[in-house]
Motif scaffolding. Structure first.
Motif, PDB file in Angstrom:
ATOM      1  N   LEU A  43       0.940  -1.132  -0.345  1.00 46.98           N
ATOM      2  CA  LEU A  43      -0.163   0.037   0.189  1.00 46.98           C
ATOM      3  C   LEU A  43       0.665   1.030   0.010  1.00 46.98           C
ATOM      4  CD1 LEU A  43      -2.505  -1.087   2.366  1.00 46.98           C
ATOM      5  CD2 LEU A  43      -2.679  -0.818   0.483  1.00 46.98           C
ATOM      6  N   VAL A  44       2.057   1.223   0.483  1.00 49.26           N
ATOM      7  CA  VAL A  44       2.760   2.447   0.357  1.00 49.26           C
ATOM      8  C   VAL A  44       3.153   2.567  -0.888  1.00 49.26           C
ATOM      9  CG1 VAL A  44       5.229   3.525   1.387  1.00 49.26           C
ATOM     10  CG2 VAL A  44       3.190   1.988   3.286  1.00 49.26           C
ATOM     11  N   GLY A  45       3.786   1.803  -1.858  1.00 47.46           N
ATOM     12  CA  GLY A  45       4.393   1.183  -3.107  1.00 47.46           C
ATOM     13  C   GLY A  45       3.367   1.932  -4.117  1.00 47.46           C
ATOM     14  N   ARG A  46       1.274   1.305  -3.310  1.00 41.43           N
ATOM     15  CA  ARG A  46       0.374   1.881  -4.169  1.00 41.43           C
ATOM     16  C   ARG A  46       0.714   3.661  -4.352  1.00 41.43           C
ATOM     17  NH1 ARG A  46      -4.983  -0.841  -3.480  1.00 41.43           N
ATOM     18  NH2 ARG A  46      -2.823  -2.508  -3.670  1.00 41.43           N
ATOM     19  N   TRP A  47       0.931   4.045  -2.825  1.00 43.77           N
ATOM     20  CA  TRP A  47       0.391   5.301  -2.107  1.00 43.77           C
ATOM     21  C   TRP A  47       2.388   5.971  -3.069  1.00 43.77           C
ATOM     22  CZ3 TRP A  47       3.940   8.845   0.233  1.00 43.77           C
ATOM     23  CH2 TRP A  47       3.261  10.030   0.299  1.00 43.77           C
ATOM     24  N   LEU A  48       3.035   5.825  -3.293  1.00 44.62           N
ATOM     25  CA  LEU A  48       4.264   6.461  -4.125  1.00 44.62           C
ATOM     26  C   LEU A  48       4.198   5.846  -5.598  1.00 44.62           C
ATOM     27  CD1 LEU A  48       7.533   4.996  -1.941  1.00 44.62           C
ATOM     28  CD2 LEU A  48       6.434   7.064  -2.108  1.00 44.62           C
ATOM     29  N   ALA A  49       3.309   5.169  -6.180  1.00 42.17           N
ATOM     30  CA  ALA A  49       2.957   4.878  -7.481  1.00 42.17           C
ATOM     31  C   ALA A  49       2.151   6.313  -8.290  1.00 42.17           C
ATOM     32  CB  ALA A  49       2.774   3.423  -7.553  1.00 42.17           C
ATOM     33  N   TRP A  50       1.318   6.493  -7.068  1.00 39.18           N
ATOM     34  CA  TRP A  50       0.510   7.181  -7.382  1.00 39.18           C
ATOM     35  C   TRP A  50       0.912   8.605  -7.691  1.00 39.18           C
ATOM     36  CZ3 TRP A  50      -3.943   7.043 -10.268  1.00 39.18           C
ATOM     37  CH2 TRP A  50      -4.940   5.546 -10.532  1.00 39.18           C
ATOM     38  N   LEU A  51       1.636   9.247  -7.162  1.00 39.67           N
ATOM     39  CA  LEU A  51       2.448  10.535  -6.901  1.00 39.67           C
ATOM     40  C   LEU A  51       2.333  11.263  -8.085  1.00 39.67           C
ATOM     41  CD1 LEU A  51       5.140  10.478  -3.229  1.00 39.67           C
ATOM     42  CD2 LEU A  51       2.403  11.075  -3.990  1.00 39.67           C
ATOM     43  N   PRO A  52       3.748  10.573  -8.983  1.00 40.74           N
ATOM     44  CA  PRO A  52       3.804  10.646  -9.983  1.00 40.74           C
ATOM     45  C   PRO A  52       2.031  11.281 -10.947  1.00 40.74           C
ATOM     46  CG  PRO A  52       4.889   8.541 -10.154  1.00 40.74           C
ATOM     47  CD  PRO A  52       4.301   9.527  -8.775  1.00 40.74           C
ATOM     48  N   ARG A  53       2.157  10.541 -10.784  1.00 37.62           N
ATOM     49  CA  ARG A  53       0.079  10.569 -11.107  1.00 37.62           C
ATOM     50  C   ARG A  53      -0.424  11.898 -10.761  1.00 37.62           C
ATOM     51  NH1 ARG A  53      -0.802   4.704 -12.134  1.00 37.62           N
ATOM     52  NH2 ARG A  53       1.307   3.892 -12.753  1.00 37.62           N
ATOM     53  N   GLY A  54       0.272  12.994  -9.618  1.00 42.91           N
ATOM     54  CA  GLY A  54      -0.862  13.705  -9.215  1.00 42.91           C
ATOM     55  C   GLY A  54      -1.662  13.613  -8.354  1.00 42.91           C
ATOM     56  N   ARG A  55      -1.617  12.640  -7.686  1.00 47.98           N
ATOM     57  CA  ARG A  55      -2.886  11.761  -6.472  1.00 47.98           C
ATOM     58  C   ARG A  55      -1.710  11.962  -5.310  1.00 47.98           C
ATOM     59  NH1 ARG A  55      -6.939   7.152  -6.388  1.00 47.98           N
ATOM     60  NH2 ARG A  55      -8.040   8.390  -4.584  1.00 47.98           N
ATOM     61  N   PHE A  56      -1.983  12.626  -4.510  1.00 48.67           N
ATOM     62  CA  PHE A  56      -1.570  12.757  -2.652  1.00 48.67           C
ATOM     63  C   PHE A  56      -2.158  11.798  -1.857  1.00 48.67           C
ATOM     64  CE2 PHE A  56      -0.436  14.381   1.374  1.00 48.67           C
ATOM     65  CZ  PHE A  56       0.704  14.124   1.498  1.00 48.67           C
ATOM     66  N   HIS A  57      -3.249  12.448  -2.129  1.00 52.87           N
ATOM     67  CA  HIS A  57      -4.397  11.624  -0.691  1.00 52.87           C
ATOM     68  C   HIS A  57      -5.639  11.284  -1.481  1.00 52.87           C
ATOM     69  CE1 HIS A  57      -8.654  12.277   2.192  1.00 52.87           C
ATOM     70  NE2 HIS A  57      -6.911  11.919   2.682  1.00 52.87           N
ATOM     71  N   HIS A  58      -5.763   9.912  -0.683  1.00 51.54           N
ATOM     72  CA  HIS A  58      -6.781   8.975  -0.958  1.00 51.54           C
ATOM     73  C   HIS A  58      -7.271   8.587  -0.154  1.00 51.54           C
ATOM     74  CE1 HIS A  58      -3.636   7.696  -4.360  1.00 51.54           C
ATOM     75  NE2 HIS A  58      -2.907   7.961  -3.587  1.00 51.54           N
ATOM     76  N   GLN A  59      -8.415   7.937  -0.749  1.00 58.28           N
ATOM     77  CA  GLN A  59     -10.092   7.371   0.815  1.00 58.28           C
ATOM     78  C   GLN A  59     -10.365   6.343   0.631  1.00 58.28           C
ATOM     79  OE1 GLN A  59      -9.277   9.852   2.991  1.00 58.28           O
ATOM     80  NE2 GLN A  59     -11.747   9.205   4.313  1.00 58.28           N
ATOM     81  N   PRO A  60     -10.008   5.245   0.826  1.00 59.40           N
ATOM     82  CA  PRO A  60      -8.492   5.227   1.916  1.00 59.40           C
ATOM     83  C   PRO A  60      -7.984   4.375   0.677  1.00 59.40           C
ATOM     84  CG  PRO A  60      -9.859   3.037   1.756  1.00 59.40           C
ATOM     85  CD  PRO A  60     -11.006   3.936   1.368  1.00 59.40           C
ATOM     86  N   ILE A  61      -6.457   4.581   0.951  1.00 62.28           N
ATOM     87  CA  ILE A  61      -5.554   3.702  -0.258  1.00 62.28           C
ATOM     88  C   ILE A  61      -5.737   2.107  -0.764  1.00 62.28           C
ATOM     89  CG2 ILE A  61      -4.221   2.625   1.298  1.00 62.28           C
ATOM     90  CD1 ILE A  61      -2.828   4.465  -1.645  1.00 62.28           C
ATOM     91  N   ALA A  62      -6.644   1.321   0.223  1.00 58.00           N
ATOM     92  CA  ALA A  62      -6.934   0.112   0.015  1.00 58.00           C
ATOM     93  C   ALA A  62      -8.080   0.585  -1.315  1.00 58.00           C
ATOM     94  CB  ALA A  62      -7.822  -0.489   0.518  1.00 58.00           C
ATOM     95  N   ALA A  63      -9.155   1.322  -1.661  1.00 58.48           N
ATOM     96  CA  ALA A  63      -9.916   1.557  -2.312  1.00 58.48           C
ATOM     97  C   ALA A  63      -8.936   1.831  -3.701  1.00 58.48           C
ATOM     98  CB  ALA A  63     -11.075   2.528  -1.914  1.00 58.48           C
ATOM     99  N   THR A  64      -7.787   2.933  -3.578  1.00 57.76           N
ATOM    100  CA  THR A  64      -7.057   2.589  -4.951  1.00 57.76           C
ATOM    101  C   THR A  64      -6.974   1.614  -5.696  1.00 57.76           C
ATOM    102  OG1 THR A  64      -6.615   5.195  -3.669  1.00 57.76           O
ATOM    103  CG2 THR A  64      -5.158   4.522  -5.288  1.00 57.76           C
ATOM    104  N   PRO A  65      -6.816   1.690  -7.004  1.00 52.85           N
ATOM    105  CA  PRO A  65      -6.321   0.097  -8.145  1.00 52.85           C
ATOM    106  C   PRO A  65      -5.070   0.788  -7.752  1.00 52.85           C
ATOM    107  CG  PRO A  65      -8.061   2.028  -9.177  1.00 52.85           C
ATOM    108  CD  PRO A  65      -7.906   2.869  -7.760  1.00 52.85           C
ATOM    109  N   PRO A  66      -4.740  -0.722  -7.784  1.00 54.00           N
ATOM    110  CA  PRO A  66      -3.444  -1.662  -7.485  1.00 54.00           C
ATOM    111  C   PRO A  66      -2.117  -1.207  -9.010  1.00 54.00           C
ATOM    112  CG  PRO A  66      -4.351  -3.399  -7.118  1.00 54.00           C
ATOM    113  CD  PRO A  66      -5.737  -1.918  -7.469  1.00 54.00           C
TER     114      PRO A  66
END
Length: 169
Positions: A43-66
């Motif tokens: 999930l940390v990796g998912r958060w980091l991988a979404w940063l360059p795509r312009g997404r910092f905040h997730h609600q929650p990260i588990a619901a964000t696509p892998p």
């Protein structure tokens, strides 16, 4: 003989890796003895991988696509973070700390490192500041504090290991 920057980076890598291994061993013990689930660094990796795509905040990260490779990204980030905090320890106390590691300074940095999940990772991943949006925030905070204190003890133990391993440098 290596210069002081190279020596500092070498020691930070050894100490940070060792301390992170201690923290991971604690997580395994905690899971086996207390039934506390291990952290999912994917999930940390998912958060980091979404940063360059312009997404910092997730609600929650588990619901964000892998994201492909998120587990590797998360684990690498986990160890690089441990190395960075070892670098902070050496930046604050200097390379002399490796000649005579002290538990107090290592635990101060270890407990201080809990600011990263409390103020950055947990809010960004949808858990709120200091896990305030989790079902049991006080329990989550206590687990975080204990884990980061264990990381501090790991910094101390790895400091002694680095001292012995690099005596010839």
């Amino acid at each position: 003989m290596p210069d002081s920057t190279t020596t500092l980076l070498l020691h930070a890598a050894i100490i940070g890796t060792g301390a992170t291994l201690v923290m991971d061993a604690w997580a395994i013990l905690r899971q086996r003895l207390l039934g506390v689930p291990a952290l999912n660094y994917g999930l940390v990796g998912r958060w980091l991988a979404w940063l360059p795509r312009g997404r910092f905040h997730h609600q929650p990260i588990a619901a964000t696509p892998p994201v492909r490779g998120e587990h590797a990204i998360g684990w690498i980030a986990h160890y690089l973070t441990g190395i960075a905090f070892a670098g902070i320890l050496l930046g604050l106390w200097g390379l002399d700390w490796v000649r005579q590691p002290t538990l107090a300074s290592a635990v101060v940095v270890g407990i201080g490192s809990v600011a990263a999940p409390f103020l950055l990772m947990q809010p960004a991943m949808g858990a709120g500041i200091a896990a305030s949006h989790t079902p049991r925030p006080n329990l989550a905070r206590m687990h975080s504090l204990v884990t980061h204190a264990v990381f501090g003890v790991g910094l101390y133990a790895a400091g002694w290991g680095a001292r012995l391993a690099t005596k010839s440098l």
